[in-house]
Design a protein around this motif. Structure first.
Motif, PDB file in Angstrom:
ATOM      1  N   MET A   1       1.375  -1.150   0.077  1.00 21.25           N
ATOM      2  CA  MET A   1       0.145   0.156   0.099  1.00 21.25           C
ATOM      3  C   MET A   1       0.478   1.071  -0.080  1.00 21.25           C
ATOM      4  O   MET A   1       2.142   1.512   0.906  1.00 21.25           O
ATOM      5  N   VAL A   2       0.224   1.565  -0.545  1.00 16.72           N
ATOM      6  CA  VAL A   2       1.316   3.817  -0.537  1.00 16.72           C
ATOM      7  C   VAL A   2       1.010   3.939   0.746  1.00 16.72           C
ATOM      8  O   VAL A   2      -0.345   4.241   0.752  1.00 16.72           O
ATOM      9  N   ASP A   3       2.625   5.086   0.954  1.00 13.60           N
ATOM     10  CA  ASP A   3       1.489   6.145   2.265  1.00 13.60           C
ATOM     11  C   ASP A   3       1.516   7.351   1.422  1.00 13.60           C
ATOM     12  O   ASP A   3       2.927   7.871   0.701  1.00 13.60           O
ATOM     13  N   ALA A   4       0.800   7.924   1.190  1.00 15.33           N
ATOM     14  CA  ALA A   4      -0.031   8.585   0.554  1.00 15.33           C
ATOM     15  C   ALA A   4       1.137  10.350   0.734  1.00 15.33           C
ATOM     16  O   ALA A   4       1.383  10.732   1.334  1.00 15.33           O
ATOM     17  N   ASN A   5       0.865  10.018   2.472  1.00 15.93           N
ATOM     18  CA  ASN A   5       0.998  10.905   3.285  1.00 15.93           C
ATOM     19  C   ASN A   5       2.218  11.818   3.174  1.00 15.93           C
ATOM     20  O   ASN A   5       2.659  12.209   2.982  1.00 15.93           O
ATOM     21  N   LEU A   6       3.238  10.189   3.279  1.00 11.30           N
ATOM     22  CA  LEU A   6       4.850  10.888   3.119  1.00 11.30           C
ATOM     23  C   LEU A   6       4.977  10.853   1.424  1.00 11.30           C
ATOM     24  O   LEU A   6       5.385  12.020   1.306  1.00 11.30           O
ATOM     25  N   LEU A   7       4.191  10.465   0.458  1.00 14.51           N
ATOM     26  CA  LEU A   7       4.558  10.628  -0.769  1.00 14.51           C
ATOM     27  C   LEU A   7       3.728  12.598  -0.516  1.00 14.51           C
ATOM     28  O   LEU A   7       4.200  13.472  -1.455  1.00 14.51           O
ATOM     29  N   LYS A   8       2.663  12.605   0.099  1.00 11.39           N
ATOM     30  CA  LYS A   8       2.373  14.339   0.263  1.00 11.39           C
ATOM     31  C   LYS A   8       3.496  15.631  -0.114  1.00 11.39           C
ATOM     32  O   LYS A   8       3.623  16.301   0.003  1.00 11.39           O
ATOM     33  N   TYR A   9       3.916  14.401   1.971  1.00  6.06           N
ATOM     34  CA  TYR A   9       4.842  15.246   2.239  1.00  6.06           C
ATOM     35  C   TYR A   9       6.417  15.875   1.163  1.00  6.06           C
ATOM     36  O   TYR A   9       6.371  16.588   1.369  1.00  6.06           O
ATOM     37  N   TYR A  10       6.796  14.877   0.050  1.00  2.00           N
ATOM     38  CA  TYR A  10       8.078  15.129  -0.128  1.00  2.00           C
ATOM     39  C   TYR A  10       7.469  16.067  -1.590  1.00  2.00           C
ATOM     40  O   TYR A  10       8.356  16.426  -2.305  1.00  2.00           O
ATOM     41  N   GLY A  15       8.082  22.053  -3.760  1.00  2.00           N
ATOM     42  CA  GLY A  15       8.137  22.762  -3.792  1.00  2.00           C
ATOM     43  C   GLY A  15       6.639  23.101  -4.985  1.00  2.00           C
ATOM     44  O   GLY A  15       6.216  23.655  -5.818  1.00  2.00           O
ATOM     45  N   LYS A  16       6.548  21.828  -5.462  1.00  3.11           N
ATOM     46  CA  LYS A  16       5.708  20.776  -6.511  1.00  3.11           C
ATOM     47  C   LYS A  16       4.012  21.011  -6.450  1.00  3.11           C
ATOM     48  O   LYS A  16       3.925  21.373  -4.447  1.00  3.11           O
ATOM     49  N   SER A  17       2.927  20.633  -6.602  1.00  2.32           N
ATOM     50  CA  SER A  17       1.914  19.975  -6.582  1.00  2.32           C
ATOM     51  C   SER A  17       1.828  18.753  -7.057  1.00  2.32           C
ATOM     52  O   SER A  17       2.204  18.481  -7.670  1.00  2.32           O
ATOM     53  N   LEU A  18       0.470  17.845  -6.407  1.00  2.00           N
ATOM     54  CA  LEU A  18       0.458  16.448  -7.082  1.00  2.00           C
ATOM     55  C   LEU A  18       0.088  16.882  -8.401  1.00  2.00           C
ATOM     56  O   LEU A  18       0.178  16.141  -9.069  1.00  2.00           O
ATOM     57  N   PRO A  29      -4.491  14.349 -11.910  1.00  2.00           N
ATOM     58  CA  PRO A  29      -4.405  14.103 -11.633  1.00  2.00           C
ATOM     59  C   PRO A  29      -5.823  13.194 -10.375  1.00  2.00           C
ATOM     60  O   PRO A  29      -5.604  12.853  -9.380  1.00  2.00           O
ATOM     61  N   ALA A  30      -6.996  12.640 -11.112  1.00  2.71           N
ATOM     62  CA  ALA A  30      -7.456  12.510 -10.316  1.00  2.71           C
ATOM     63  C   ALA A  30      -7.453  10.888 -10.951  1.00  2.71           C
ATOM     64  O   ALA A  30      -7.297   9.750  -9.334  1.00  2.71           O
ATOM     65  N   THR A  31      -6.186  10.020 -12.012  1.00  3.73           N
ATOM     66  CA  THR A  31      -6.225   8.500 -11.386  1.00  3.73           C
ATOM     67  C   THR A  31      -4.671   9.062 -10.517  1.00  3.73           C
ATOM     68  O   THR A  31      -4.305   7.913  -9.941  1.00  3.73           O
ATOM     69  N   LEU A  32      -3.942  10.096 -10.649  1.00  2.00           N
ATOM     70  CA  LEU A  32      -2.793  10.328  -9.562  1.00  2.00           C
ATOM     71  C   LEU A  32      -3.470   9.583  -8.187  1.00  2.00           C
ATOM     72  O   LEU A  32      -2.884   8.902  -7.232  1.00  2.00           O
ATOM     73  N   HIS A  33      -4.814  10.219  -8.115  1.00  6.21           N
ATOM     74  CA  HIS A  33      -5.996  10.146  -6.374  1.00  6.21           C
ATOM     75  C   HIS A  33      -6.045   8.519  -6.700  1.00  6.21           C
ATOM     76  O   HIS A  33      -5.814   8.006  -5.610  1.00  6.21           O
ATOM     77  N   ARG A  34      -6.201   8.483  -7.456  1.00  5.43           N
ATOM     78  CA  ARG A  34      -7.154   7.049  -7.468  1.00  5.43           C
ATOM     79  C   ARG A  34      -5.971   5.828  -6.640  1.00  5.43           C
ATOM     80  O   ARG A  34      -6.307   5.033  -6.052  1.00  5.43           O
ATOM     81  N   MET A  36      -2.875   6.823  -5.823  1.00  2.36           N
ATOM     82  CA  MET A  36      -2.550   6.703  -3.977  1.00  2.36           C
ATOM     83  C   MET A  36      -3.418   6.006  -3.118  1.00  2.36           C
ATOM     84  O   MET A  36      -3.309   6.151  -1.555  1.00  2.36           O
ATOM     85  N   SER A  37      -5.001   6.423  -3.389  1.00  3.22           N
ATOM     86  CA  SER A  37      -6.250   6.296  -2.178  1.00  3.22           C
ATOM     87  C   SER A  37      -5.592   4.176  -2.819  1.00  3.22           C
ATOM     88  O   SER A  37      -6.918   4.318  -1.553  1.00  3.22           O
ATOM     89  N   GLY A  38      -5.179   3.297  -3.185  1.00  2.00           N
ATOM     90  CA  GLY A  38      -4.951   1.893  -3.061  1.00  2.00           C
ATOM     91  C   GLY A  38      -5.955   1.638  -4.173  1.00  2.00           C
ATOM     92  O   GLY A  38      -6.082   0.394  -4.352  1.00  2.00           O
ATOM     93  N   ARG A  39      -6.527   2.406  -4.457  1.00  2.00           N
ATOM     94  CA  ARG A  39      -7.955   1.760  -5.893  1.00  2.00           C
ATOM     95  C   ARG A  39      -6.980   1.170  -7.512  1.00  2.00           C
ATOM     96  O   ARG A  39      -8.225   0.799  -7.510  1.00  2.00           O
ATOM     97  N   SER A  40      -5.967   2.024  -7.459  1.00  2.00           N
ATOM     98  CA  SER A  40      -5.154   1.769  -8.550  1.00  2.00           C
ATOM     99  C   SER A  40      -3.812   1.573  -7.920  1.00  2.00           C
ATOM    100  O   SER A  40      -3.405   2.462  -7.416  1.00  2.00           O
ATOM    101  N   ASP A  41      -3.295   0.754  -8.880  1.00  2.00           N
ATOM    102  CA  ASP A  41      -2.220   0.022  -8.369  1.00  2.00           C
ATOM    103  C   ASP A  41      -0.796   1.025  -9.322  1.00  2.00           C
ATOM    104  O   ASP A  41      -1.610   1.347 -10.359  1.00  2.00           O
TER     105      ASP A  41
END
Length: 67
Positions: A1-10, A15-18, A29-34, A36-41
């Protein structure tokens, strides 16, 4: 499972955005969110592209994607 919070931190640390990260790896961005939430790999190439784009080392990538 992706550690989304750690990815967001980095992402924020760099200085970049998602949305910037999504564009850098060629997804919406919607695909990246999926992903990061584990609904897609994440594909290996996407992980490598994120590492390169954010300047992350192998250990950090392992902590984000393989915890």
């Amino acid at each position: 499972m992706v550690d989304a919070n750690l990815l967001k931190y980095y992402v924020m640390e760099s200085g970049k955005s998602l949305a910037d990260v999504a564009a850098a790896i060629g997804v919406t961005p919607a695909t990246l969110h999926r992903k990061m939430s584990g609904r897609s790999d994440f594909y290996r190439k996407e992980m490598q592209d994120i590492a390169s784009y954010l300047g992350l080392d192998r250990d950090t990538i392992d902590r984000i994607f393989f915890n």
